[in-house]
Scaffold this motif. Structure first.
Motif, PDB file in Angstrom:
ATOM      1  N   SER A  62       0.420  -0.976   0.107  1.00 33.74           N
ATOM      2  CA  SER A  62      -0.025   0.681  -0.049  1.00 33.74           C
ATOM      3  C   SER A  62       0.312   1.542  -0.140  1.00 33.74           C
ATOM      4  N   PHE A  63       0.829   2.349  -1.156  1.00 32.45           N
ATOM      5  CA  PHE A  63       1.598   3.386  -1.619  1.00 32.45           C
ATOM      6  C   PHE A  63       0.712   4.354  -1.046  1.00 32.45           C
ATOM      7  N   ASN A  64       0.236   4.214   1.190  1.00 32.23           N
ATOM      8  CA  ASN A  64      -1.328   4.826   0.785  1.00 32.23           C
ATOM      9  C   ASN A  64      -0.431   6.024   2.158  1.00 32.23           C
ATOM     10  N   ALA A  65      -0.617   7.277   1.315  1.00 24.67           N
ATOM     11  CA  ALA A  65       0.185   8.995   2.378  1.00 24.67           C
ATOM     12  C   ALA A  65      -0.253   9.249   4.150  1.00 24.67           C
ATOM     13  N   ALA A  66      -1.981   8.437   4.220  1.00 23.86           N
ATOM     14  CA  ALA A  66      -2.029   8.723   5.201  1.00 23.86           C
ATOM     15  C   ALA A  66      -1.239   7.291   6.312  1.00 23.86           C
ATOM     16  N   THR A  67      -1.053   6.107   5.472  1.00 26.55           N
ATOM     17  CA  THR A  67      -1.434   4.839   6.090  1.00 26.55           C
ATOM     18  C   THR A  67       0.363   4.476   6.912  1.00 26.55           C
ATOM     19  N   GLY A  68       1.070   4.898   5.400  1.00 31.92           N
ATOM     20  CA  GLY A  68       2.636   4.788   4.570  1.00 31.92           C
ATOM     21  C   GLY A  68       2.453   3.615   4.073  1.00 31.92           C
ATOM     22  N   ILE A  69       3.403   2.971   3.983  1.00 31.58           N
ATOM     23  CA  ILE A  69       3.946   1.910   3.375  1.00 31.58           C
ATOM     24  C   ILE A  69       3.722   0.673   3.819  1.00 31.58           C
ATOM     25  N   ASP A  70       2.833  -0.136   3.427  1.00 33.47           N
ATOM     26  CA  ASP A  70       2.510  -1.267   4.006  1.00 33.47           C
ATOM     27  C   ASP A  70       2.956  -2.805   3.198  1.00 33.47           C
ATOM     28  N   PHE A  71       4.156  -3.501   3.788  1.00 35.13           N
ATOM     29  CA  PHE A  71       4.731  -4.402   3.121  1.00 35.13           C
ATOM     30  C   PHE A  71       4.880  -5.517   3.825  1.00 35.13           C
ATOM     31  N   GLU A  72       4.631  -7.186   3.617  1.00 33.50           N
ATOM     32  CA  GLU A  72       5.847  -8.375   4.529  1.00 33.50           C
ATOM     33  C   GLU A  72       6.901  -8.497   4.755  1.00 33.50           C
ATOM     34  N   PRO A  73       7.286  -9.206   5.998  1.00 35.68           N
ATOM     35  CA  PRO A  73       8.877  -9.864   6.231  1.00 35.68           C
ATOM     36  C   PRO A  73       9.653 -10.321   4.416  1.00 35.68           C
ATOM     37  N   ALA A  74       7.824 -10.555   3.762  1.00 38.20           N
ATOM     38  CA  ALA A  74       8.982 -11.764   2.394  1.00 38.20           C
ATOM     39  C   ALA A  74       9.056 -10.504   1.710  1.00 38.20           C
ATOM     40  N   VAL A  75       7.826  -9.807   1.720  1.00 35.49           N
ATOM     41  CA  VAL A  75       8.804  -9.121   0.860  1.00 35.49           C
ATOM     42  C   VAL A  75      10.292  -8.221   0.790  1.00 35.49           C
ATOM     43  N   VAL A  76      10.632  -8.013   2.200  1.00 36.86           N
ATOM     44  CA  VAL A  76      12.500  -7.645   2.377  1.00 36.86           C
ATOM     45  C   VAL A  76      13.443  -8.959   1.659  1.00 36.86           C
ATOM     46  N   LEU A  77      12.846  -9.752   2.921  1.00 37.40           N
ATOM     47  CA  LEU A  77      13.915 -11.237   2.045  1.00 37.40           C
ATOM     48  C   LEU A  77      13.546 -11.281   1.067  1.00 37.40           C
ATOM     49  N   ASN A  78      12.675 -11.391   0.133  1.00 38.72           N
ATOM     50  CA  ASN A  78      12.976 -11.899  -1.281  1.00 38.72           C
ATOM     51  C   ASN A  78      13.392 -10.874  -2.387  1.00 38.72           C
ATOM     52  N   PHE A  79      14.006  -9.001  -1.515  1.00 39.59           N
ATOM     53  CA  PHE A  79      14.077  -8.392  -2.348  1.00 39.59           C
ATOM     54  C   PHE A  79      16.088  -8.223  -2.406  1.00 39.59           C
ATOM     55  N   VAL A  80      16.298  -8.667  -1.197  1.00 37.33           N
ATOM     56  CA  VAL A  80      17.576  -8.638  -0.639  1.00 37.33           C
ATOM     57  C   VAL A  80      18.510 -10.373  -1.244  1.00 37.33           C
ATOM     58  N   LEU A  81      17.154 -10.941  -0.742  1.00 34.51           N
ATOM     59  CA  LEU A  81      18.376 -12.428  -1.908  1.00 34.51           C
ATOM     60  C   LEU A  81      18.021 -11.920  -4.124  1.00 34.51           C
ATOM     61  N   LEU A  82      16.815 -11.237  -4.367  1.00 36.07           N
ATOM     62  CA  LEU A  82      17.165 -10.993  -5.613  1.00 36.07           C
ATOM     63  C   LEU A  82      18.538  -9.779  -6.141  1.00 36.07           C
ATOM     64  N   THR A  83      18.643  -8.294  -4.667  1.00 40.42           N
ATOM     65  CA  THR A  83      20.101  -7.777  -5.042  1.00 40.42           C
ATOM     66  C   THR A  83      20.676  -8.692  -5.392  1.00 40.42           C
ATOM     67  N   THR A  84      21.605  -9.790  -4.440  1.00 38.30           N
ATOM     68  CA  THR A  84      22.492 -10.231  -3.406  1.00 38.30           C
ATOM     69  C   THR A  84      22.419 -11.577  -5.128  1.00 38.30           C
ATOM     70  N   LEU A  85      21.226 -11.771  -6.121  1.00 37.11           N
ATOM     71  CA  LEU A  85      21.966 -12.956  -6.613  1.00 37.11           C
ATOM     72  C   LEU A  85      21.716 -11.953  -8.022  1.00 37.11           C
ATOM     73  N   MET A  86      21.576 -10.802  -8.297  1.00 40.08           N
ATOM     74  CA  MET A  86      21.873 -10.000  -9.441  1.00 40.08           C
ATOM     75  C   MET A  86      23.531  -9.592  -9.498  1.00 40.08           C
ATOM     76  N   ALA A  87      23.824  -8.942  -8.320  1.00 38.01           N
ATOM     77  CA  ALA A  87      25.072  -8.758  -7.981  1.00 38.01           C
ATOM     78  C   ALA A  87      26.163  -9.860  -8.117  1.00 38.01           C
ATOM     79  N   LEU A  88      26.146 -10.748  -8.202  1.00 36.67           N
ATOM     80  CA  LEU A  88      27.058 -12.097  -7.779  1.00 36.67           C
ATOM     81  C   LEU A  88      27.212 -12.047  -9.041  1.00 36.67           C
ATOM     82  N   GLY A  89      26.028 -12.264  -9.539  1.00 32.77           N
ATOM     83  CA  GLY A  89      26.097 -12.695 -10.552  1.00 32.77           C
ATOM     84  C   GLY A  89      26.919 -11.829 -11.598  1.00 32.77           C
ATOM     85  N   TYR A  90      26.852 -10.213 -11.763  1.00 28.81           N
ATOM     86  CA  TYR A  90      27.993  -9.546 -12.336  1.00 28.81           C
ATOM     87  C   TYR A  90      28.994  -8.990 -12.273  1.00 28.81           C
ATOM     88  N   ALA A  91      29.394 -10.646 -10.627  1.00 26.07           N
ATOM     89  CA  ALA A  91      30.260 -10.576 -10.043  1.00 26.07           C
ATOM     90  C   ALA A  91      31.220 -11.752 -11.015  1.00 26.07           C
TER      91      ALA A  91
END
Length: 271
Positions: free
Chosen positions: A34-63
């Motif tokens: 939810s990109f709601n200015a009244a309540t802030g940004i609501d997301f699940e912890p799984a989103v953070v884990l998914n994001f960290v895994l994805l950025t890690t995999l991309m940067a590791l592949g580039y190396a």
């Protein structure tokens, strides 16, 4: 030789598939964010884990693979999945172009750190590549937030969001409220009524003053979101770097990647 090429092709396919699956899951979570200015940004912890895994995999592949074409393909697939979920708008297409350029820049940084040093330091390589990767995601996430209904509706708003009103009311109660409670000689109900009246008049004055400027709030809120994410980027870079070092260690132990010593010629400046 053919056997080595086949192994490299298999590794590339696995890496690209992993990036595509994680990107698909990340943007799928966008339906529940939810990109709601009244309540802030609501997301699940799984989103953070998914994001960290994805950025890690991309940067590791580039190396590991060290060619711009693989950065182009990985970021291109990730960007196309983003467009599939958030639409082929002109702003999203601009974001896709910037996203790809930042990832190519990340590949150049990570690859140079591997090839231009006598001793391989995967931590340093990941560190140089991760920041532009993380920022490329934050950029297109901010573009998506700008186009979300919750933020776009702010330009038609007649008053401050409820979250802002609660914050302002709390400040007033802690300032004017303490004065009223200490010096006004009246019943507790009358004192609270005065505090509520002061809060209401202050909020009404702020809303009247800011109402002509609400139409400019969507880009300001989106830019503010980007600045907040930028400020938090070091957390994601470090988490991804630690995870990347762990994955690289596992790959070495399982012989998926190897580090070999070679005799190389070095340039020397003579004056």
């Amino acid at each position: 030789m053919n056997n080595l090429m086949n192994k490299l092709t298999i590794k590339l396919i696995i890496w690209q598939a992993g990036v595509a699956v994680l990107a698909w899951r990340l943007w799928a979570y966008g339906r529940y964010v939810s990109f709601n200015a009244a309540t802030g940004i609501d997301f699940e912890p799984a989103v953070v884990l998914n994001f960290v895994l994805l950025t890690t995999l991309m940067a590791l592949g580039y190396a590991l693979f060290q060619k711009k074409i693989w950065a182009l393909s990985a970021s291109g697939v990730t960007g196309l999945l983003f467009l599939g979920y958030f639409g082929f708008t002109s702003l999203n297409l601009l974001g896709l172009g910037l996203f790809i350029l930042l990832n190519i820049y990340a590949q150049i940084n990570a690859g140079n750190e591997i090839t231009e040093r006598n001793k391989i330091n995967i931590r340093r390589s990941l560190n140089t590549g991760l920041f532009p990767v993380v920022m490329s995601f934050f950029l297109i996430i901010s573009f998506a937030a700008y186009q979300s209904p919750g933020i776009k509706n702010l330009k038609n708003a007649k008053q401050l969001p409820s979250q802002s009103e609660v914050f302002i009311k709390t400040i007033i109660e802690k300032t004017a409220g303490s004065y009223v409670q200490g010096y006004y000689k009246g019943s507790p109900g009358e004192k609270q009524g005065i505090i509520n009246q002061i809060s209401g008049q202050t909020l009404q004055g702020l809303n009247d003053f800011l109402r002509p400027y609400f139409k400019y709030s969507p880009p300001l809120v989106a830019f503010g979101l980007f600045l907040i994410l930028w400020g938090l980027s070091w957390i994601f870079v470090w988490l991804s770097m630690l995870l990347g070092v762990l994955i690289f260690w596992i790959l070495k132990k399982t012989k998926v990647v190897k580090i070999e010593e070679k005799d190389v010629k070095a340039e020397m400046l003579v004056v």
